[in-house]
Design a protein around this motif. Structure first.
Motif, PDB file in Angstrom:
ATOM      1  N   ARG A 107      88.200 -20.223  55.530  1.00  0.00           N
ATOM      2  CA  ARG A 107      87.098 -20.338  56.493  1.00  0.00           C
ATOM      3  C   ARG A 107      87.446 -19.636  57.810  1.00  0.00           C
ATOM      4  NH1 ARG A 107      86.733 -25.385  56.260  1.00  0.00           N
ATOM      5  NH2 ARG A 107      87.925 -25.956  58.117  1.00  0.00           N
ATOM      6  N   ALA A 108      88.677 -19.860  58.298  1.00  0.00           N
ATOM      7  CA  ALA A 108      89.076 -19.274  59.579  1.00  0.00           C
ATOM      8  C   ALA A 108      89.203 -17.757  59.489  1.00  0.00           C
ATOM      9  CB  ALA A 108      90.390 -19.888  60.035  1.00  0.00           C
ATOM     10  N   LEU A 109      89.858 -17.275  58.424  1.00  0.00           N
ATOM     11  CA  LEU A 109      90.035 -15.828  58.270  1.00  0.00           C
ATOM     12  C   LEU A 109      88.700 -15.139  58.008  1.00  0.00           C
ATOM     13  CD1 LEU A 109      93.311 -15.699  56.168  1.00  0.00           C
ATOM     14  CD2 LEU A 109      93.004 -14.873  58.502  1.00  0.00           C
ATOM     15  N   GLY A 110      87.844 -15.773  57.221  1.00  0.00           N
ATOM     16  CA  GLY A 110      86.537 -15.176  56.974  1.00  0.00           C
ATOM     17  C   GLY A 110      85.755 -14.999  58.266  1.00  0.00           C
ATOM     18  N   HIS A 111      85.828 -15.985  59.142  1.00  0.00           N
ATOM     19  CA  HIS A 111      85.109 -15.929  60.420  1.00  0.00           C
ATOM     20  C   HIS A 111      85.670 -14.836  61.318  1.00  0.00           C
ATOM     21  CE1 HIS A 111      82.689 -17.555  63.692  1.00  0.00           C
ATOM     22  NE2 HIS A 111      83.743 -17.451  64.480  1.00  0.00           N
ATOM     23  N   ALA A 112      86.994 -14.707  61.374  1.00  0.00           N
ATOM     24  CA  ALA A 112      87.619 -13.758  62.295  1.00  0.00           C
ATOM     25  C   ALA A 112      87.758 -12.356  61.708  1.00  0.00           C
ATOM     26  CB  ALA A 112      89.000 -14.281  62.698  1.00  0.00           C
ATOM     27  N   TYR A 113      88.030 -12.275  60.393  1.00  0.00           N
ATOM     28  CA  TYR A 113      88.414 -11.000  59.780  1.00  0.00           C
ATOM     29  C   TYR A 113      87.211 -10.236  59.235  1.00  0.00           C
ATOM     30  CZ  TYR A 113      91.426  -7.887  56.975  1.00  0.00           C
ATOM     31  OH  TYR A 113      92.080  -6.804  56.434  1.00  0.00           O
ATOM     32  N   PHE A 114      86.314 -10.934  58.549  1.00  0.00           N
ATOM     33  CA  PHE A 114      85.173 -10.275  57.918  1.00  0.00           C
ATOM     34  C   PHE A 114      83.866 -10.456  58.690  1.00  0.00           C
ATOM     35  CE2 PHE A 114      87.337 -10.366  53.591  1.00  0.00           C
ATOM     36  CZ  PHE A 114      87.563  -9.004  53.597  1.00  0.00           C
ATOM     37  N   ARG A 115      83.678 -11.621  59.281  1.00  0.00           N
ATOM     38  CA  ARG A 115      82.394 -11.908  59.907  1.00  0.00           C
ATOM     39  C   ARG A 115      82.361 -11.518  61.377  1.00  0.00           C
ATOM     40  NH1 ARG A 115      82.385 -17.040  56.450  1.00  0.00           N
ATOM     41  NH2 ARG A 115      80.964 -16.461  54.765  1.00  0.00           N
ATOM     42  N   ASP A 116      83.456 -10.964  61.874  1.00  0.00           N
ATOM     43  CA  ASP A 116      83.511 -10.483  63.256  1.00  0.00           C
ATOM     44  C   ASP A 116      83.097 -11.580  64.224  1.00  0.00           C
ATOM     45  OD1 ASP A 116      83.951  -8.753  65.326  1.00  0.00           O
ATOM     46  OD2 ASP A 116      81.988  -7.774  65.183  1.00  0.00           O
TER      47      ASP A 116
END
Length: 250
Positions: free
Chosen positions: A218-227
């Motif tokens: 959840r955290a990486l998706g928010h920061a890495y892919f979802r900008d």
């Protein structure tokens, strides 16, 4: 009367005999837990260890052998010096217990004689801890190693966040065929203090690797892919097959 008295006498002798046999069996069990070379594993299974059990230690402090890669990384991040192992671990526990082999024995839930055999200098008498005992020693040392350092570094991570450096399978769970599909990636990403608090709380509660991966996905998706939440809403994130996870706390 004579027949009845004789029967009562025989029954009384039988009860005495049964009591004596039961007592001898209990003595044998106690002797085995103190002297048998395989006592550690046997007593662990049977719930006896010199009449005591080793104290339960929180999942956060357990031996690295039972940890997933994420929890191992969290443990490394909280320390500035490596945890003592082997003979150094036993010496550390002795120092912590003011040189008392009895106190170390109580701490580990084993006999004092066993601890004395680990540290004796008498020729031919010294013994090395078994695999079971090594695990108990490691747990006890981790629970007592650098407590103030741990507290300071955890507080800093929960306030300011940390940098995660990991190699894992990571990407959008859908759609297929895009460059963002799950694949093995080398990732370096700053994560917030809120994520740190979630990870530590899950670790303290004994959460497994799967729960840790859900938090990081959840955290990486928010920061890495979802900008930071500006794009790719509604797409699931896959984060699996963690090869290693290191956390840098500034």
């Amino acid at each position: 009367m004579a027949v009845g008295g004789s029967r009562l006498l025989r029954e009384g002798r039988s009860r005495v005999w049964v009591t004596a046999v039961f007592s001898r069996v209990l003595q044998l069990v106690s002797w085995l837990c103190l002297n048998w070379s395989g006592r550690a594993a046997w007593c662990e299974r049977s719930g006896r260890a010199d009449g005591r059990r080793a104290p339960a230690i929180a999942g956060a402090e357990r031996s690295g052998a039972g940890m997933g890669e994420i929890v191992k990384g969290l443990e490394r991040a909280l320390l500035t010096r490596p945890v003592p192992t082997s003979d150094a671990a036993v010496r550390f526990l002795l120092r912590a217990e003011k040189g008392s082999t009895k106190n170390v024995a109580v701490l580990l839930g084993i006999s004092q004689r066993t601890v004395q055999r680990w540290v004796t200098t008498r020729p031919g008498m010294r013994r090395r801890p078994s695999a079971v005992h090594t695990g108990l020693i490691d747990e006890a040392v981790r629970a007592r190693w650098q407590p103030l350092v741990r507290a300071r570094r955890r507080a800093r991570a929960e306030a300011d966040g940390f940098v995660l450096h990991t190699r894992a399978r990571f990407g959008f769970a859908a759609p297929a065929g895009s460059s963002d599909d799950p694949r093995v990636r080398l990732i370096t990403q700053h994560l917030s203090g809120e994520v740190a608090r979630e990870l530590f709380a899950a670790r303290d509660a004994g959460g497994g690797e799967q729960q840790q991966m859900v938090i990081l996905a959840r955290a990486l998706g928010h920061a890495y892919f979802r900008d930071g939440g500006l794009r790719a809403h509604g797409l699931g994130i896959a984060f699996t097959d963690v090869e290693f996870a290191d956390f840098s706390i500034d």
